[in-house]
Motif scaffolding. Structure first.
Motif, PDB file in Angstrom:
ATOM      1  N   GLY C 161      47.403  30.512  43.623  1.00 46.04           N
ATOM      2  CA  GLY C 161      47.114  31.522  44.634  1.00 46.04           C
ATOM      3  C   GLY C 161      47.893  31.261  45.912  1.00 46.04           C
ATOM      4  O   GLY C 161      48.441  32.174  46.523  1.00 46.04           O
ATOM      5  N   THR C 185      49.476  39.865  40.789  1.00 44.17           N
ATOM      6  CA  THR C 185      48.191  39.192  40.591  1.00 44.17           C
ATOM      7  C   THR C 185      47.899  38.868  39.133  1.00 44.17           C
ATOM      8  O   THR C 185      46.891  38.251  38.822  1.00 44.17           O
ATOM      9  CB  THR C 185      47.043  40.075  41.123  1.00 44.17           C
ATOM     10  OG1 THR C 185      47.080  41.330  40.452  1.00 44.17           O
ATOM     11  CG2 THR C 185      47.166  40.304  42.600  1.00 44.17           C
ATOM     12  N   ASP C 189      43.762  33.878  38.715  1.00 38.33           N
ATOM     13  CA  ASP C 189      42.336  34.029  38.392  1.00 38.33           C
ATOM     14  C   ASP C 189      41.778  35.267  39.084  1.00 38.33           C
ATOM     15  O   ASP C 189      42.282  35.688  40.113  1.00 38.33           O
ATOM     16  CB  ASP C 189      41.541  32.826  38.925  1.00 38.33           C
ATOM     17  CG  ASP C 189      41.873  31.564  38.181  1.00 38.33           C
ATOM     18  OD1 ASP C 189      42.512  31.686  37.123  1.00 38.33           O
ATOM     19  OD2 ASP C 189      41.517  30.473  38.655  1.00 38.33           O
ATOM     20  N   VAL C 190      40.673  35.781  38.542  1.00 43.82           N
ATOM     21  CA  VAL C 190      40.131  37.034  39.061  1.00 43.82           C
ATOM     22  C   VAL C 190      39.758  36.923  40.539  1.00 43.82           C
ATOM     23  O   VAL C 190      40.077  37.802  41.338  1.00 43.82           O
ATOM     24  CB  VAL C 190      38.914  37.470  38.229  1.00 43.82           C
ATOM     25  CG1 VAL C 190      38.408  38.808  38.713  1.00 43.82           C
ATOM     26  CG2 VAL C 190      39.299  37.558  36.773  1.00 43.82           C
ATOM     27  N   THR C 191      39.123  35.815  40.925  1.00 38.89           N
ATOM     28  CA  THR C 191      38.708  35.693  42.326  1.00 38.89           C
ATOM     29  C   THR C 191      39.921  35.602  43.246  1.00 38.89           C
ATOM     30  O   THR C 191      39.951  36.207  44.309  1.00 38.89           O
ATOM     31  CB  THR C 191      37.837  34.440  42.541  1.00 38.89           C
ATOM     32  OG1 THR C 191      38.450  33.358  41.868  1.00 38.89           O
ATOM     33  CG2 THR C 191      36.440  34.659  42.015  1.00 38.89           C
ATOM     34  N   ILE C 192      40.931  34.858  42.800  1.00 40.97           N
ATOM     35  CA  ILE C 192      42.165  34.730  43.583  1.00 40.97           C
ATOM     36  C   ILE C 192      42.848  36.093  43.663  1.00 40.97           C
ATOM     37  O   ILE C 192      43.369  36.491  44.708  1.00 40.97           O
ATOM     38  CB  ILE C 192      43.118  33.692  42.961  1.00 40.97           C
ATOM     39  CG1 ILE C 192      42.389  32.399  42.648  1.00 40.97           C
ATOM     40  CG2 ILE C 192      44.315  33.451  43.849  1.00 40.97           C
ATOM     41  CD1 ILE C 192      42.025  31.563  43.824  1.00 40.97           C
ATOM     42  N   GLN C 193      42.835  36.811  42.541  1.00 41.68           N
ATOM     43  CA  GLN C 193      43.416  38.157  42.484  1.00 41.68           C
ATOM     44  C   GLN C 193      42.871  39.002  43.615  1.00 41.68           C
ATOM     45  O   GLN C 193      43.628  39.634  44.363  1.00 41.68           O
ATOM     46  CB  GLN C 193      43.014  38.823  41.161  1.00 41.68           C
ATOM     47  CG  GLN C 193      44.111  38.878  40.147  1.00 41.68           C
ATOM     48  CD  GLN C 193      43.682  39.681  38.923  1.00 41.68           C
ATOM     49  OE1 GLN C 193      42.963  40.659  39.027  1.00 41.68           O
ATOM     50  NE2 GLN C 193      44.126  39.245  37.772  1.00 41.68           N
ATOM     51  N   ALA C 194      41.537  39.017  43.756  1.00 42.25           N
ATOM     52  CA  ALA C 194      40.893  39.835  44.777  1.00 42.25           C
ATOM     53  C   ALA C 194      41.375  39.430  46.167  1.00 42.25           C
ATOM     54  O   ALA C 194      41.697  40.281  46.991  1.00 42.25           O
ATOM     55  CB  ALA C 194      39.385  39.693  44.671  1.00 42.25           C
ATOM     56  N   GLN C 195      41.496  38.100  46.380  1.00 39.39           N
ATOM     57  CA  GLN C 195      41.955  37.624  47.691  1.00 39.39           C
ATOM     58  C   GLN C 195      43.373  38.101  47.999  1.00 39.39           C
ATOM     59  O   GLN C 195      43.685  38.534  49.102  1.00 39.39           O
ATOM     60  CB  GLN C 195      41.940  36.094  47.742  1.00 39.39           C
ATOM     61  CG  GLN C 195      40.543  35.500  47.773  1.00 39.39           C
ATOM     62  CD  GLN C 195      40.587  33.982  47.643  1.00 39.39           C
ATOM     63  OE1 GLN C 195      41.643  33.375  47.809  1.00 39.39           O
ATOM     64  NE2 GLN C 195      39.456  33.390  47.340  1.00 39.39           N
ATOM     65  N   GLU C 198      43.463  41.792  48.735  1.00 38.04           N
ATOM     66  CA  GLU C 198      42.953  42.042  50.075  1.00 38.04           C
ATOM     67  C   GLU C 198      44.019  41.705  51.116  1.00 38.04           C
ATOM     68  O   GLU C 198      44.276  42.476  52.041  1.00 38.04           O
ATOM     69  CB  GLU C 198      41.716  41.167  50.277  1.00 38.04           C
ATOM     70  CG  GLU C 198      40.832  41.549  51.438  1.00 38.04           C
ATOM     71  CD  GLU C 198      39.723  40.509  51.608  1.00 38.04           C
ATOM     72  OE1 GLU C 198      38.842  40.462  50.738  1.00 38.04           O
ATOM     73  OE2 GLU C 198      39.785  39.754  52.595  1.00 38.04           O
TER      74      GLU C 198
END
Lengths: 333, 336, 357
Positions: C161, C185, C189-195, C198
């Motif tokens: 990330g 992305t 990882d999914v959580t990193i993707q969201a970051q 954003e």
């Protein structure tokens, strides 16, 4: 790049019409790639010819390769020049019966070269087979067994791997050259052992690495899940998948063994020249280079002939090995 | 990093022990002593010579000091003492001290290490010459053929490197001598004093010796450059608008040369230790030629000493390479 | 559209020569991007979306690839006609690009600082000192803690990330007018993707850079793009505003993509339906709808005629011969599911009956 690789068509009933290219097998694909490699194909043909030359050395040779008897010697002369060279001395002027001339003892160089093919090929192939055999067995056991067996075998392999090859060959040959072992089959037996004794280590490492990665693959898991025995997994599933790299390694062992034999014979500790008229292995190219060097000024072809023969056979093997590697390892493309 | 270096140096020891043991065992496997062949020597001189070189002692365990009593021989200390006083024990202890004993050829007037000290610099210079040639020709040739992949230049370098890698250097050597003397009428053999400095005399044998390594470097550089050319970070650099020459110099070369550096140590070691045939062809009076003579006269002390010396050299070169590798590749550096 | 678009791609064609023949990777593709706008390009692997973006940068590896036709008009000038050195002044300066895999897109043997400053020194003529300060500022902007220290680290010392943040900072370093993000992305990882998404949204609004956002994930593009084009087999098959595309898809392929992602606004028990079959072989495309073999609404005419991209609403184009709506498709899908269910029950009953006997 995402171009064609990800768009391969898998045949299903309604999509069969899309399958315009015939499916290829792994080995078929490799052979097709090899066939397109001109240098490798020329080398392969040349090597096949050499194999025939080696087998039928007797009928092909214009002269007997051994040392001539008194009558013959007068006819052949010593240090006779190659056929197209005229010498001030008529006894040394070229003669098409002795294409590349004769050496210090009146041996016909061309015929001796033909017989030398035998030694080069046999010291290339037999050590290769021995090397692969030892290397594959050690590598398979080490990779598949793991644990202390792996540790022990690999420590041993590491030490062998670190031995300086040519120096080791020289020591072997010097030490055993005069023994019964060293005299068997003109020293060929000892050469086979010498040339196989070090190079198996790299094969063992290679095979072990392959086995370790294959062991984790799904098809091995699957075979284990349905209860296939360990030996069967090793022989039916793992070994065939390591064949590609093994073949490539084998192709490069051959020229190395040929060169090593030539170096040893050139140093006078390789094959023992056989003077008897019907000897199957009268001489080797390395040996001829050693003798030819002494005649460098009087009969250059005694040196150039074997040097060129040796160079061309090793070039052919290396080019073939390159071709095999490119054909069996599509990543290079 | 330092701990790693120490570990690697210590790993050389078992290799050297095996080399010493095997060489020694094989030398002893041959029948007869080194002076037996010389018929001029009288029995007394022979005996004196053998005693002088310690050849009258048992090979592995000297039981002379053992007393008749059985209890004595079961004492392990005796065995250790017996081992240390044997031919191999003496050889091993002295070798550890850097003393390989007198050469047989000189009948003891010169030690093996003296010969090495006198002759090795010549071999070293020849090896350096060959390495320099291999690098300054091989690397650019490899880079060019990777950048101009599948062009005439690439094929030409492929042919050159295939020939260079397959034809053994001694064959090239004899052919070059033949060519120089017969066709070009140049004297290829230099007088012995020509080898004292790092002079012109080294050029021809150096090139011949370095040819194989040059070909290997070319192939390695080419394939490694081709590999690097495909990497994502090269595309990143292109996307930044960096000029291609800068991309090659800054982004590609350092990555591409890592595998080349890894073979450098072994290559240099091979060139130094493998030069003996080139040395005898061109009459270079280096350690290699000495080694060839030692083989011919079966001077075991010389053979064993040089072999051990060469083996240590090769092993050390491998360690140095691993260190350079770590220096070039920050990922490896982190792991150690 | 009063103002001329920043980027206008017209009839773009890209071909790759392979040992089996010529692959038409991008086939007459048209789209435009306005200043400050975000365009999403959606498609499966091999649909030609990445190749299109590389073509805009003129980074198609050649050989084997080449731009075989069309125009790429950037700020009034056709990039296809640009020389390599002219192109270098555009790359990284006015058009920047972020790649998919941050693990391999950074040079492993150069420090992060070196990799960030080279573009700054080249395009903005900064001194090493200035460039370094700007790099620190940029790293701070993308949310890397203690940027002045991290500048001297190597890529392997960063997480995936973090590396993608570095890539974004590098992409934005010269204030480009257009940023192309090629699946930025996907490898995370999914959580990193969201970051990361954003972060990109925030920076896009702060800098006003136009963005081409390439992805295979319609869910990702929903929150990012103003307009979306859907690519299939090297062609644009649908083009609409993001809102329109999600609510009123008109090409069965787009519908298939929508059905294959989980949606929070749908009721529970909704089945995820994958698109059956595989994309076509780009080597021998016939004059037919490339999606026909996988389409639920396929008719005979689909196999003989290639549907053109036609207008199906305001600013909405789709390449389908029929006016199929999402509702119809849902009904059809529901009917099919019911049939399958019935068939299954039938089989079960028979089996039970067999058992009972």
């Amino acid at each position: 790049m995402t171009t064609t690789s990800s768009t391969k068509v898998v045949p299903s009933d309604d999509e069969l019409e899309l399958l315009s290219r015939p499916p290829r097998s792994l080995w078929g694909d490799a052979w097709r790639r090899l066939r397109r490699n001109k240098l490798a194909m020329i080398s392969l043909i040349y090597l096949i010819i050499l194999v025939f030359v080696a087998i039928f050395a007797g009928p092909i040779s214009p002269q007997s390769p051994g040392r001539p008897t008194g009558m013959e010697l007068r006819e052949r002369g010593t240090f006779r020049q190659a056929a197209w060279i005229t010498d001030a001395d008529p006894r040394r002027t070229g003669d098409w019966r002795f294409v590349l001339g004769t050496d210090s003892a009146g041996g016909d160089i061309f015929s001796r070269l033909i017989y030398g093919t035998r030694v080069s090929l046999i010291v290339g192939f037999i050590p290769m087979i021995l090397t692969l055999l030892i290397g594959v067995i050690v590598g398979l056991i080490s990779g598949f067994a793991g644990g202390w067996v792996d540790d022990l075998l690999m420590r041993f392999t590491d030490v062998v791997f670190a031995l300086p090859g040519l120096l080791f060959f020289i020591i072997m040959q010097t030490a055993f050259g005069a023994t019964a072992l060293g005299k068997a089959f003109n020293g060929l037996l000892l050469l086979f052992i010498t040339l196989s004794i070090v190079s198996w280590a790299s094969v063992a490492r290679l095979v072990r690495g392959q086995v370790l990665s294959l062991k984790e693959k799904e098809f091995v898991e699957a075979a284990r899940a349905v209860g296939v025995s360990r030996t069967a997994i090793l022989i039916k599933h793992i070994l065939p998948n390591t064949l590609g790299p093994i073949i490539v390694a084998g192709a490069f062992i051959v020229p190395n063994a040929i060169i090593s034999e030539a170096v040893l014979s050139y140093l006078g500790i390789g094959i023992t020249p056989d003077l008897s008229p019907n000897a199957p292995f009268p001489t080797s190219w390395g040996n001829m280079i050693l003798l030819g060097q002494g005649a460098i000024n009087s009969q250059p072809w005694a040196l150039a002939g074997p040097a060129i023969a040796l160079a061309s056979i090793t070039i052919a093997f290396v080019a073939l090995g390159d071709g095999l590697r490119d054909a069996l390892d599509p990543r290079e493309q | 990093m330092f701990g790693y270096f120490i570990r690697r140096v210590l790993a050389i020891i078992p290799v050297l022990v095996v080399v010493a043991f095997v060489t020694f065992a094989m030398m002893k496997a041959t029948k007869g002593g080194p002076f037996d062949a010389n018929e001029k020597l009288s029995a007394t001189t022979l005996k004196a010579l053998n005693a002088k070189f310690g050849l009258n002692k048992p090979v592995w365990i000297n039981t002379e000091g053992f007393s008749e009593a059985k209890a004595e021989s079961s004492n392990p200390l005796h065995w250790v003492r017996g081992f240390l006083d044997s031919q191999f024990g003496n050889f091993a202890i002295n070798a550890l001290k850097g003393d390989f004993g007198p050469t047989y050829q000189s009948r003891g007037s010169e030690t093996v290490q003296e010969v090495i000290a006198r002759r090795f610099p010549v071999s070293l210079r020849l090896g350096l010459m060959a390495t320099i040639f291999a690098l300054i020709v091989g690397i650019p040739l490899g880079i060019m053929s990777a950048l101009r992949q599948n062009t005439f230049l690439d094929y030409l370098s492929l042919v050159i490197s295939t020939i260079g890698i397959s034809v053994p250097s001694f064959v090239v050597g004899v052919l070059v001598v033949l060519l120089l003397s017969r066709v070009l009428n140049i004297k290829p053999i230099q007088p012995p004093e020509a080898w004292n400095g790092f002079g012109r005399a080294y050029i021809v044998p150096g090139i011949v010796l370095g040819l194989g390594t040059m070909a290997y470097v070319t192939r390695l550089t080419r394939s490694s450059m081709l590999e690097v050319k495909r990497q994502d970070y090269v595309r990143t650099a292109q996307a930044k608008g960096i000029a291609s020459m800068v991309i090659i110099g800054r982004h590609m070369l350092r990555n591409a040369l890592i595998p080349v550096v890894t073979i450098l140590g072994p290559a240099l070691a091979n060139l130094i230790t493998g030069s003996f045939i080139i040395e005898s062809i061109f009459r270079v009076n280096g350690l290699g030629q000495e080694f060839v003579t030692a083989i011919q006269v079966r001077d075991y002390a010389m053979i064993m000493g040089t072999t051990l010396f060469f083996a240590a050299l090769i092993a050390l070169a491998n360690v140095l390479v691993d260190l350079t590798y770590g220096f070039l590749d920050p990922r490896i550096r982190a792991k150690k | 559209m009063a103002e001329a678009p920043l980027l206008d791609v017209r009839d773009l064609e890209v071909q790759f020569k392979t040992q089996d023949g010529i692959v038409q990777a991008v086939n007459k593709v048209n789209f435009s991007v306005n200043r400050g706008e975000t365009l999403g390009i959606v498609g499966e692997s091999g649909s030609g979306k990445s190749v299109t973006s590389l073509a805009v940068m003129r980074l198609i590896p050649s050989p084997p690839g080449k731009i075989a036709g069309g125009q790429i008009i950037f700020d009034g000038e056709d990039l296809v006609d640009f020389s390599e050195s002219e192109m270098r002044k555009i790359r990284g300066n006015r058009i920047a690009m972020i790649f998919q895999d941050p693990m391999t897109s950074l040079n492993p043997v150069l420090r992060i600082g070196r990799q960030m400053t080279e573009a700054l020194q080249l395009h903005l003529n900064m001194t090493p000192k200035q460039a370094r300060n700007r790099a620190i500022e940029l790293l701070g902007m993308v949310g890397i803690p203690s940027p002045d220290k991290r500048l001297d680290d190597y890529p392997h010392q960063f997480s995936g990330g973090m590396r993608q943040r570095v890539m974004i900072a590098m992409g934005l370093s010269c204030n480009p007018e257009l940023l192309i993000a090629d699946e930025p992305t996907t490898a995370l990882d999914v959580t990193i993707q969201a970051q990361i998404l954003e972060l990109m949204n925030r920076l896009k609004n702060e800098t006003g850079t136009a963005v081409i956002f390439i992805t295979h994930d319609l869910g990702v593009v929903a929150g990012m793009a103003d307009r979306v084009i859907v690519m299939y087999a090297g062609r644009v098959v649908e083009h609409a505003s993001t809102h329109e595309l999600y609510n009123n898809p008109r090409m069965p392929y787009t519908m298939g993509l929508l059905d294959s992602i989980p949606r929070l606004d749908e009721g529970k028990g909704e089945r995820l339906t994958p698109i059956r079959g595989l994309p076509p072989d780009l080597l021998n495309l016939k004059d037919a709808c490339p999606f026909a073999p996988r389409c639920d609404f396929v008719q005979d005419v689909c196999h003989t005629q290639r549907p053109p991209l036609r207008s199906v609403g305001t600013n909405h184009q789709a390449a389908c011969l029929f006016d199929i709506t999402y509702e119809e498709r849902q009904t059809a899908a529901a009917r099919k599911a019911a049939e399958e269910q019935a068939a299954l029950e039938q089989t079960l009953e028979t089996a039970i009956a067999e058992e009972a006997r």
